[in-house]
Design an enzyme around this catalytic site. Structure first.
Site, mmCIF file in Angstrom:
data_model
loop_
_atom_site.group_PDB
_atom_site.id
_atom_site.type_symbol
_atom_site.label_atom_id
_atom_site.label_comp_id
_atom_site.label_asym_id
_atom_site.label_seq_id
_atom_site.Cartn_x
_atom_site.Cartn_y
_atom_site.Cartn_z
ATOM 1 N N GLU A 230 0.881 -1.171 0.000
ATOM 2 C CA GLU A 230 0.000 0.000 0.000
ATOM 3 C C GLU A 230 0.910 1.211 0.000
ATOM 4 O O GLU A 230 1.614 1.478 0.969
ATOM 5 C CB GLU A 230 -0.897 -0.040 1.229
ATOM 6 N N CYS A 264 -1.825 8.591 3.335
ATOM 7 C CA CYS A 264 -1.718 8.197 1.922
ATOM 8 C C CYS A 264 -2.990 8.551 1.175
ATOM 9 O O CYS A 264 -2.955 8.866 -0.005
ATOM 10 C CB CYS A 264 -1.381 6.731 1.801
#
Ligand code: ADP
Length: 505
Positions: A230, A264
């Site tokens: 990720e 993120c």
């Protein structure tokens, strides 16, 4: 060897951890391996029982963990206290549904070869999973992957960021404190420790930069072990002219500036349809002006919690990236309507709204990971979609419109692993849905119901003969009579029309 951990808010040393060497990593993983088999064998119900006790320990120690987290990250109290509840939610979800997700499958035979066989697909864990995490959500990001791996029956090593190892190592020490089997441990150190972990484990789950993720995937490929990544993002927000501008502005400000933008999935760039551009910008600027920046503490203590909205950036390197993106944009003609420069001591950076930006600027192309909101005017939704997709990243995106159906149609045109309509990153809380970065934002997915736990398993096929004669028609010796009979029979079964079944052509 050891690593000093400094508070980003004032630079003071807040802790020291050891810098674990490759041989220590290998030894720690070997020790975990010894205990993993019995962890797998105690069964799901017993594992879930340990996880629930661990959840209770986390909740009982939440304040202490949040305090440590604050000291090493510079987060305001409101943000330091969201990580443990997130982990508790993941424990509740996977301990409730995990048994079903891991139930072995017994498919029916599909052809004559397996007619008399019992078939099972059994989900068995990778023995040791390594979870390598960054500094923005040190507790939540480590636990959200460790939990399903443990429930799957794997042993887990967490390697937190060298900037923020204190709260998560304390949190993981709680596992031993409740007397749980020794199948969860924390190894501290920098990149070399992480690299040694990739060399030792059977599965790697990584959260962090695209650069490091690529290095990990390359090494994992050499070892032929799977990995989940990720990575970074440059998440766009699209504001259409029929949007609820109040909600859109509130969402933009929180979505872009929460955790000082070091998320993120934070809103990194905004495209607004021309008719509502000015109105939207004014609302965003007004709200950003109201944000209070600083370091508070727990409720009740001196500096009472929930006093500040925005904390510091996590480290000097990050502060430098944010400063460069803002400075370069302003030099190229952008305007900072509010903020635009470092604030006070430490790594604080003012919440910043940039306008007159375009895609030649780093603030619209590269991941900023800071409290900045660059806003661009677009002619229409098509232009917004085109610009939103003009990026190597594809983590998530946000669309604001009063017409939800239209918002969902726009979502299907966006190249992103998740799209939130009239909201920001709520998909992170939708554990039944996969959280996956597309393009340079990742590989594989976390969560996603059964997927989130099965990814830590190797599926084993077990085929047992229910009827077991001395020999089988296909076995040795090959003889014309029997061979021809077998051929005719298989043809009869495989063909889908009478002529071929009877071998007439
Ligand atoms: P940043 O976001 O600070 O650039 P990185 O993506 O480099 O962070 O790092 C995230 C995590 O990956 C940290 O725990 C770091 O120590 C670890 N790490 C860095 N380099 C490597 C590597 N080559 N192999 C494995 N882990 C690494």
């Amino acid at each position: 060897m050891s690593i000093e951990i400094r508070s980003p808010a004032d630079g003071s040393v807040v802790g020291v951890v050891s810098d674990q060497q490759p041989n220590e990593v290998t030894e720690a993983v070997e020790r975990l391996r010894e205990h993993q088999t019995s962890w797998e064998n105690i069964g799901f119900a017993e594992r879930a029982r340990w996880l629930r006790r661990y959840r209770d320990w986390l909740l009982d120690n939440e304040d202490q963990l949040a305090r440590i987290l604050q000291s090493e990250t510079g987060k305001p109290w409101a943000e330091a206290t969201i990580e443990v509840p997130y982990a508790a939610d993941v424990i509740n979800y996977y301990s409730k549904h995990g048994q079903r997700f891991l139930t072995e499958e017994t498919p029916r035979a599909h052809g004559p070869m397996t007619l008399t066989k019992r078939q099972r697909a059994v989900h068995r864990p990778y023995p040791v999973a390594g979870v390598i995490t960054p500094w923005n959500f040190p507790v939540a990001l480590s636990l959200m992957d460790a939990i399903p791996a443990l429930l799957a029956g794997a042993a887990v090593v967490v390697k937190p960021s060298e900037f923020t190892p204190l709260a998560i190592s304390t949190a993981l020490a709680g596992w031993a404190e409740i007397g749980a089997p020794p199948v969860l441990t924390c190894l501290t150190g920098a990149g070399a420790t992480g690299a040694a972990l990739v060399d030792a484990v059977d599965y790697v789950q990584f959260t962090g930069s695209t650069r490091t993720g690529t290095a990990i995937a390359t090494r994992a490929a050499e070892r032929l072990i799977p990995c989940g990544l990720e990575l970074g993002g440059k998440d766009p927000m699209l504001v259409l002219s029929d949007a609820d501008l109040d909600r859109a502005a509130n969402a933009a400000v929180w979505g872009g500036i929460c955790n000082s933008g070091q998320m993120c999935t934070s809103v990194e760039r905004i495209y607004v349809e021309a008719p509502v551009y000015e109105d939207f910008v004014n609302r965003v600027v007004a709200r950003v002006r109201e944000l209070r920046q600083g370091t508070d503490g727990p409720v009740g203590a001196a500096g009472a919690g929930f006093r500040y909205d925005v904390g510091a950036l996590a480290n000097q390197a990050q502060a430098e990236i944010v400063r460069r993106h803002v400075d370069e944009a302003i030099q190229a003609g952008a305007k900072a309507l509010v903020g635009g420069k470092p604030a006070g001591t430490g790594t604080f950076f003012e919440p910043t709204v940039l306008v007159d930006v375009d895609h030649t600027m780093a603030c619209m192309r590269e991941e900023t990971f800071g409290p900045t909101l660059p806003i661009m005017k677009v002619a229409n939704a098509d232009e917004a979609v085109r610009l939103a997709n003009d990026t190597p990243y594809g983590l998530s995106a946000t669309v604001f419109t009063r017409d939800t159906e239209h918002g969902e149609r726009i979502a299907r045109r966006l190249e992103a692993g998740a799209v939130n309509v009239n909201d920001v990153f709520t998909n992170l809380f939708a554990l039944p849905l996969p959280m996956a970065g597309w393009k340079q934002s990742g590989m594989g997915a976390r969560n996603g119901g059964a997927h989130g736990i099965r990814k830590y398993c190797r599926t084993q096929a077990i085929v047992s003969s229910r009827v077991a004669p001395r020999s089988e028609p296909m076995w040795y010796p090959y003889r014309p009579l029997r061979g021809n009979l077998v051929r005719r029979l298989t043809r009869f079964v495989m063909a889908r029309d009478l002529r071929r079944r009877l071998g007439l052509r």
